[in-house]
Each structure stands twice: as C-alpha cells, then as structure tokens.
Design a protein around this motif. Sequence first.
Motif, PDB file in Angstrom:
ATOM      1  N   THR A   1      -0.542   9.814   5.077  1.00 35.41           N
ATOM      2  CA  THR A   1      -1.050   8.509   4.761  1.00 35.41           C
ATOM      3  C   THR A   1      -0.136   7.192   5.031  1.00 35.41           C
ATOM      4  OG1 THR A   1      -2.206   9.737   2.946  1.00 35.41           O
ATOM      5  CG2 THR A   1      -2.137   7.177   2.840  1.00 35.41           C
TER       6      THR A   1
ATOM      7  N   ARG B   1      -3.264   5.911  -5.750  1.00 31.70           N
ATOM      8  CA  ARG B   1      -4.620   5.765  -5.020  1.00 31.70           C
ATOM      9  C   ARG B   1      -4.627   7.276  -4.054  1.00 31.70           C
ATOM     10  NH1 ARG B   1      -2.445   2.456  -1.533  1.00 31.70           N
ATOM     11  NH2 ARG B   1      -2.143   3.848   0.275  1.00 31.70           N
ATOM     12  N   VAL B   2      -3.484   7.892  -3.711  1.00 30.51           N
ATOM     13  CA  VAL B   2      -3.725   9.345  -3.162  1.00 30.51           C
ATOM     14  C   VAL B   2      -3.436  10.440  -4.197  1.00 30.51           C
ATOM     15  CG1 VAL B   2      -2.637  10.809  -1.343  1.00 30.51           C
ATOM     16  CG2 VAL B   2      -2.873   8.386  -0.893  1.00 30.51           C
ATOM     17  N   LYS B   3      -4.668  11.183  -4.587  1.00 31.03           N
ATOM     18  CA  LYS B   3      -4.429  12.140  -5.634  1.00 31.03           C
ATOM     19  C   LYS B   3      -4.195  13.512  -4.716  1.00 31.03           C
ATOM     20  CE  LYS B   3      -7.601   9.965  -8.825  1.00 31.03           C
ATOM     21  NZ  LYS B   3      -6.711   8.507  -8.493  1.00 31.03           N
TER      22      LYS B   3
ATOM     23  N   GLN C   1       1.958   2.605  -6.091  1.00 34.71           N
ATOM     24  CA  GLN C   1       0.409   2.272  -5.636  1.00 34.71           C
ATOM     25  C   GLN C   1      -0.130   3.414  -4.791  1.00 34.71           C
ATOM     26  OE1 GLN C   1      -1.433  -0.467  -6.297  1.00 34.71           O
ATOM     27  NE2 GLN C   1       0.257  -1.089  -7.524  1.00 34.71           N
ATOM     28  N   LEU C   2       0.699   4.017  -4.003  1.00 34.01           N
ATOM     29  CA  LEU C   2       0.317   5.068  -3.277  1.00 34.01           C
ATOM     30  C   LEU C   2      -0.009   6.422  -4.000  1.00 34.01           C
ATOM     31  CD1 LEU C   2      -0.134   5.770  -0.246  1.00 34.01           C
ATOM     32  CD2 LEU C   2       2.361   6.660  -0.511  1.00 34.01           C
TER      33      LEU C   2
ATOM     34  N   ARG D   1       0.937  -1.302   0.073  1.00 29.11           N
ATOM     35  CA  ARG D   1      -0.145   0.095  -0.117  1.00 29.11           C
ATOM     36  C   ARG D   1       0.948   1.392  -0.031  1.00 29.11           C
ATOM     37  NH1 ARG D   1      -5.354  -0.085   0.969  1.00 29.11           N
ATOM     38  NH2 ARG D   1      -5.198   1.892   2.143  1.00 29.11           N
TER      39      ARG D   1
END
Length: 172
Positions: free
Chosen positions: A92, A74-76, A70-71, A65
């Motif tokens: 995060t 996922r985190v915009k 990936q991060l 994660r």
Amino acid sequence: MDQILEIAIAVGPAIVVGVIAYYFFDSFLKNEEGRRRFLLHKETQKDVLPLKLQAYERLTLFLERINPTQLLIRVKPVTDDKKAYVDLIAATIEQEFEHNLTQQIYLSSECWGVIKSSKNALIQQLRKSVAKNEITSAHQLREYLIQNPDGQENPTRVALDYLKTEVRELFN
C-alpha cells in the motif's frame, strides 16, 4: 617621431572614448539581458508556483496517508498472518508512493530524498516488527504498531517537517 606623437594625440581621445563607450555599451547589454531573464523568470514563476504548491500538497497528503496510525486504521488485516499483513501495508505504501512519483520534479533533490528515506524507513520499521516473537497475529501486530511501544520516531513526521520548511522557504 613628431608625426607619430601628433597621430597619437589626435587618435588617443578617440580610442579612450571608444573604450569607454564599449564598456558602457557592454554593461548596458548585460543589464538588459539580466532584466529580461528576471522578467522571464518572474513570468515563469507565476505559472510554476501553483504547480509547486500542488506538488507539496500532494506529498503532504502522501505522508499523512502513510503515517502508521492512519495507515493501520485504514488497512485492515485480511488474514491472521502478521507477515502477510506487513506485506500488504508495504504494498500500500509503495502504491501510494508510485502514485506521487511525478511530483519530484517540483521539489528539491534533498526534499525528495527525505521523502524517499521516510518511506523506506517506515517499511523497514514495519518489517522489523514482524520479527518480534511476542506478536503472533496480524491483529496483535496492528495494535503493537499503533501503540508504538519502541518509541521510535515516526519517519513520516520528519519528512513532513522538512516539507513544511521547504514550503516556507518559497515565500522568504
């Protein structure tokens, strides 16, 4: 003098038999204690092994994660400020880490240290990328980090490899 010799001859074999019996009895008791400890350890391992494996699974998920690719997908970015974006990503990562803190009791100290170092190295890499002058926005920073032009080794991969090695050692 003859009486002392007669007593020694009469008592000598009893002492020898007593010493031999003591050593046999002592070794028997040590062997039984070792057997009991082994059986207790075996019984405990039956209960602990699934918990250990679950901890390794959760930390594998954690490392996946926080993998930068990936991060970042996922985190915009919420704003166009690149520093605010890195702060959001770092928060995060820290939140994910805190969620898995209790899993350290099932890992070796070395493995937990590698995971912590991986997390810290990743945050440090992210913070260093903010200092690049050619990157002016959070979206540019995101693209830059996904492409990884510096060619830096992904710290989460290193930790994941170490984790896999430790799991394999459980079964050897």
